[in-house]
Design an enzyme around this catalytic site. Structure first.
Site, PDB file in Angstrom:
ATOM      1  N   TYR A 136    -162.678  49.838  13.956  1.00  0.00           N
ATOM      2  CA  TYR A 136    -163.716  50.786  13.563  1.00  0.00           C
ATOM      3  C   TYR A 136    -164.345  50.528  12.201  1.00  0.00           C
ATOM      4  CZ  TYR A 136    -162.489  53.309  17.747  1.00  0.00           C
ATOM      5  OH  TYR A 136    -162.289  53.639  19.068  1.00  0.00           O
ATOM      6  N   PHE A 426    -155.148  63.566  17.257  1.00  0.00           N
ATOM      7  CA  PHE A 426    -156.106  64.338  18.041  1.00  0.00           C
ATOM      8  C   PHE A 426    -156.797  63.410  19.044  1.00  0.00           C
ATOM      9  CE2 PHE A 426    -157.873  63.313  13.836  1.00  0.00           C
ATOM     10  CZ  PHE A 426    -158.918  62.496  14.191  1.00  0.00           C
TER      11      PHE A 426
END
Length: 426
Positions: A136, A426
């Site tokens: 990323y 998450f």
């Protein structure tokens, strides 16, 4: 297929349909994610919770005919930033592309689409955890926090810090104790950057305990530390015990700590003292603690600890000016930043960041003034929570000082007293 082909809801040149998720499509959409991550199906209890928490309006899929082949989503959460301020963040999640459709620009397109949407009215910050840490950075995410795993040999390590004898330890059902533990957790969230507020529904996450995921350990257990007189909850630990026997029937068990939180150092020491003295175990393991966790100092033989670091939270400034104004700074600051951002060009250019110090707010606006520091948005994201020092990035050649003394001043202003920490995924 090009990355730009995913910017709208339409049929792409090679026949792939890109559109938001409809609630009734969730099972097939989520199965795409499971296959992208190796194909193993989650336990029904886990799937049910993630389905409940999914925000369809923030989730997108790529379809090849009637079959989903890629997915990405985001949760609407709030995170603590330096200064104890809780700010909205887009918690990027459930990102995956089937093996049959990789190397076609789909992931890049999904990231571009997502960040462009945030620019037009979403949160100023995006965060994520990465299955592979090298992915990323090319989308402007910087590694903003680390997590520490520990293995503590119980027979050789004890607690040297003072244990609060006014504390009563009591075993409790994890679910029954959940609301009180959540209240204690919520009180701790503003104290440390990177911690997440658990919105309704998220309190179920730390209680997930499907038998298939126990790997031979006991069901989740919970010990509460309470004030002897008032009964007030002062701390808790949730853990499981895996009992094993070595040669000649010598016990060789492991305590696997899931959560451990306390209001005071003395209570924290009492909980660790309890865990290190459980019967039939040779070690205590914990998978996720802050890198400055007090346990490193409260034990009597720190050399026998086995700490291991791993990347945790990756941070992306979507709208630089707004994002830098959301947090506080430890000292007065007036610096011009020359920011490069090849993925979100609206961020590129010079920004003047000013703050009078803690509690005084900050302003960050575009400027034509000469730059004091030059850096990529990735490094700005890494330094945002105050745990990664700008000076360290400078020594790595990733931040260039253009005005003498500017790096040291910005380094002090951006720093946090406590290391940022993401307590759960998450």
């Amino acid at each position: 297929m090009t990355a730009d082909a995913l910017t709208g809801d339409h049929l792409t040149a090679d026949g792939l349909t890109v559109r938001p998720l409809a609630a009734e499509e969730w099972d097939d959409w989520y199965r795409t994610l499971e296959v992208a991550f190796g194909g193993q199906e989650e336990h029904p209890e886990e799937r049910a919770l993630w389905r409940e928490l999914t925000e369809p309006e923030r989730s997108v899929g790529v379809w090849d005919g009637n079959a989903p082949v890629a997915c990405a989503g985001a949760f609407s959460l709030r995170m603590t930033v330096p200064g104890g301020v809780m700010v909205p963040v887009a918690a990027v999640t459930m990102v995956g592309v089937l093996p049959t459709h990789r190397r076609r620009g789909i992931l890049t397109g999904l990231m571009r689409r997502q960040l462009a949407g945030l620019r037009d009215g979403g949160e100023a910050l995006a965060v994520l955890t990465a299955s592979e840490s090298g992915i990323y950075g090319r989308f402007g995410y910087g590694l903003g926090s680390w997590r520490m795993a520990l293995t503590v040999p119980t027979g050789r390590v004890g607690v040297r810090a003072r244990v609060d004898r006014g504390v009563r330890l009591r075993l409790a059902d994890p679910a029954a104790a959940g609301p009180a533990c959540e209240e204690l957790y919520a009180g701790l969230v503003p104290e440390r950057p990177g911690m997440l507020e658990r919105r309704p529904g998220w309190e179920k996450l730390p209680l997930l305990d499907p038998p298939a995921g126990r790997d031979g350990a006991s069901p989740r257990q919970c010990v509460l530390a309470e004030d002897r007189e008032s009964g007030e909850l002062l701390g808790y630990a949730r853990y499981a015990v895996s009992i094993a026997w070595g040669t000649e029937d010598i016990p060789d068990g492991t305590v696997r700590v899931r959560d451990i939180e306390a209001r005071t150092p003395e209570v924290y020491a009492a909980l660790w003292d309890y865990l290190l003295n459980l019967d039939l175990v040779e070690r205590v393991t914990v998978a996720n603690r802050p890198v400055d966790d007090p346990v490193l100092h409260l034990v009597d033989d720190p050399r026998r600890l086995e700490p291991r670091l791993a990347d945790a939270l990756h941070v992306r400034l979507v709208r630089i000016g707004e994002a830098l104004e959301l947090r506080e700074y430890t000292t007065a600051l007036d610096v011009v930043l020359e920011v490069t951002d090849g993925f979100c060009p609206w961020n590129a250019g010079r920004w003047r960041l000013r703050s009078a110090g803690p509690g005084k707010g900050a302003s960050c606006v575009r400027t034509d003034d000469p730059a004091d520091l030059a850096l990529d948005v990735r490094e700005l994201g890494a330094a945002y929570l105050g745990g990664v020092r700008l000076a360290a990035l400078g020594r790595a050649g990733l931040v260039r000082e253009l005005t003498g003394g500017a790096l040291a001043g910005a380094d002090r202003a951006f720093a946090s007293d406590l290391a940022p920490w993401l307590p759960h995924g998450f």
